[in-house]
Design a protein around this motif. Structure first.
Motif, PDB file in Angstrom:
ATOM      1  N   UNK A  49     -42.889  -1.111  -6.784  1.00 25.64           N
ATOM      2  CA  UNK A  49     -42.762  -0.338  -6.027  1.00 25.64           C
ATOM      3  C   UNK A  49     -40.959  -0.231  -4.743  1.00 25.64           C
ATOM      4  N   UNK A  50     -41.162  -1.721  -4.956  1.00 24.09           N
ATOM      5  CA  UNK A  50     -40.154  -2.268  -4.402  1.00 24.09           C
ATOM      6  C   UNK A  50     -38.428  -2.148  -4.964  1.00 24.09           C
ATOM      7  N   UNK A  51     -38.351  -2.052  -6.076  1.00 29.43           N
ATOM      8  CA  UNK A  51     -37.521  -1.396  -7.314  1.00 29.43           C
ATOM      9  C   UNK A  51     -36.827  -0.167  -7.044  1.00 29.43           C
ATOM     10  N   UNK A  52     -38.246   0.769  -6.592  1.00 27.22           N
ATOM     11  CA  UNK A  52     -37.944   2.279  -7.031  1.00 27.22           C
ATOM     12  C   UNK A  52     -37.220   2.355  -5.357  1.00 27.22           C
ATOM     13  N   UNK A  53     -37.873   1.795  -4.534  1.00 25.50           N
ATOM     14  CA  UNK A  53     -37.281   2.436  -3.192  1.00 25.50           C
ATOM     15  C   UNK A  53     -36.006   1.386  -2.344  1.00 25.50           C
ATOM     16  N   UNK A  54     -35.954   0.432  -2.955  1.00 27.17           N
ATOM     17  CA  UNK A  54     -34.897  -0.639  -2.507  1.00 27.17           C
ATOM     18  C   UNK A  54     -33.672  -0.382  -3.812  1.00 27.17           C
ATOM     19  N   UNK A  55     -33.638  -1.409  -5.073  1.00 26.41           N
ATOM     20  CA  UNK A  55     -33.095  -1.245  -6.090  1.00 26.41           C
ATOM     21  C   UNK A  55     -33.055   0.062  -6.628  1.00 26.41           C
ATOM     22  N   UNK A  56     -33.212   0.884  -6.934  1.00 25.54           N
ATOM     23  CA  UNK A  56     -32.957   2.630  -7.097  1.00 25.54           C
ATOM     24  C   UNK A  56     -33.091   3.388  -6.391  1.00 25.54           C
ATOM     25  N   UNK A  57     -32.989   3.225  -5.113  1.00 27.05           N
ATOM     26  CA  UNK A  57     -32.747   3.966  -4.622  1.00 27.05           C
ATOM     27  C   UNK A  57     -31.431   4.852  -4.708  1.00 27.05           C
ATOM     28  N   UNK A  58     -30.331   4.970  -5.163  1.00 27.11           N
ATOM     29  CA  UNK A  58     -29.261   6.235  -5.368  1.00 27.11           C
ATOM     30  C   UNK A  58     -29.312   6.808  -6.553  1.00 27.11           C
ATOM     31  N   UNK A  59     -30.027   5.385  -7.619  1.00 22.89           N
ATOM     32  CA  UNK A  59     -30.724   6.383  -8.597  1.00 22.89           C
ATOM     33  C   UNK A  59     -30.941   7.531  -8.856  1.00 22.89           C
ATOM     34  N   UNK A  60     -31.104   8.734 -10.281  1.00 24.19           N
ATOM     35  CA  UNK A  60     -31.553   9.659  -9.982  1.00 24.19           C
ATOM     36  C   UNK A  60     -32.738   9.782 -10.937  1.00 24.19           C
TER      37      UNK A  60
END
Ligand SMILES: NC(=O)c1ccc[n+]([C@@H]2O[C@H](COP(=O)([O-])OP(=O)(O)OC[C@H]3O[C@@H](n4cnc5c(N)ncnc54)[C@H](OP(=O)(O)O)[C@@H]3O)[C@@H](O)[C@H]2O)c1
Length: 283
Positions: A141-152
């Motif tokens: 969850x945190x990875x998607x919300x923060x770490x990958x925030x600008x990835x499509x």
């Protein structure tokens, strides 16, 4: 900034009970790492007299979790009752409205009311954390919300239910039937003894898929009907046939955007044996 953090734990089953024990055992480590002194100020469960795995402090026990809020001394409330509505929703709602941060592993609640509860958290300027609701051990969850925030992100798929995964692997390893392996899983505590249906019919994984979709694709939690099929109809002969073609059967949760349209589904899939570890890493 506040140094003492008061915690309430609502629900003392598998998760709440272990959490209490961990908080107790790791109090010093937590203080060392965060500079915060934590104190459990309230606990709640349905049955005050139930025998529990770890000792609980009856002096801070509340039969009605809503009374915890009236005391006005809680900073973080951990909800581990586990229903999508009822007391789970009430206590989370009331906590947020009283500026209490909430942590919950309750995917059923978040998959149904996550949008509304997130808005409440925003409005009252508190956190609503639900990392353990989906693949808590990874953590995603945190990875998607923060770490990958600008990835499509265009697609997420993976094994999202441990009970089904245990049963399918154990059937493959022992060549035993679905019903025998289920009994074993229940005995070991990997499947609910009373009603394991939600795990087996795919709906537990589906709640997780809905949470992942909304985070990965920046959308509200979808309400569409989707294909959800569990593993109840898989028997050893299916696993054996898949094996002859160098495949394993795994229950996958899948969510993807195709032409900007959301497709979510949960069903057993054939997964090539040699790329299994790679596939699992992409969860
Ligand atoms: N178990 C897992 O491995 C796992 C993993 C990840 C996420 N989760 C999630 O964690 C949550 C909790 O799961 P669990 O396995 O710990 O559930 P559980 O063992 O069934 O425990 C539920 C707890 O809620 C209490 N409860 C029920 N109604 C209540 C009420 N009205 N007021 C106060 N307490 C009430 C029960 O009290 P009594 O004990 O008195 O009956 C029990 O202690 C669920 O959302 C689940 O999906 C679980």
């Amino acid at each position: 900034m506040k140094k003492n953090i008061n915690i309430a734990v609502v629900g003392l089953g598998q998760i709440g009970n272990y959490l209490l024990n961990e908080l107790n055992a790791k109090k010093k480590d937590i203080e060392l790492k965060t500079g915060k002194k934590i104190k459990v100020v309230a606990i709640s469960a349905k049955n005050p007299n139930k025998k529990r795995k770890f000792k609980i402090n009856k002096n801070i026990f509340y039969k009605n979790p809503l009374d915890i809020i009236k005391k006005n001394n809680t900073d973080i409330l951990f909800e581990a009752i586990g229903s999508s509505d009822g007391m789970s929703k009430k206590i989370v709602e009331l906590s947020l409205k009283n500026k209490i941060h909430v942590i919950t592993p309750n995917k059923a609640l978040i998959a149904k009311h996550g949008d509304y509860l997130s808005l409440l958290a925003e409005k009252y300027k508190v956190n609503l954390e639900f990392e353990a609701s989906v693949a808590g051990g990874i953590p995603i969850i945190r990875t998607i919300k923060e770490g990958l925030a600008t990835n499509k992100i265009s697609k997420i798929y993976g094994i999202l239910n441990g009970t089904c995964n245990y049963i399918l692997s154990e059937m493959e390893n022992t060549k035993d039937s679905f019903s025998n392996v289920l009994k074993k899983a229940q005995k070991l505590g990997y499947a609910e003894p009373g009603n394991p249906k939600l795990d087996l019919n795919g709906y537990d994984a589906f709640a997780k898929v809905r949470i992942l979709s909304s985070l990965a694709f920046n959308k509200n939690i979808s309400k569409h009907k989707c294909l959800v099929e569990g593993i109840e109809n898989i028997d050893f002969k299916d696993i054996n046939i898949a094996n002859q073609f160098n495949f394993r059967i795994k229950l996958l949760g899948i969510t993807e955007l195709i032409n900007n349209k959301l497709f979510e589904r949960v069903h057993p899939c054939l997964v090539k044996k040699k790329i299994l570890t790679l596939e699992m890493l992409t969860v």
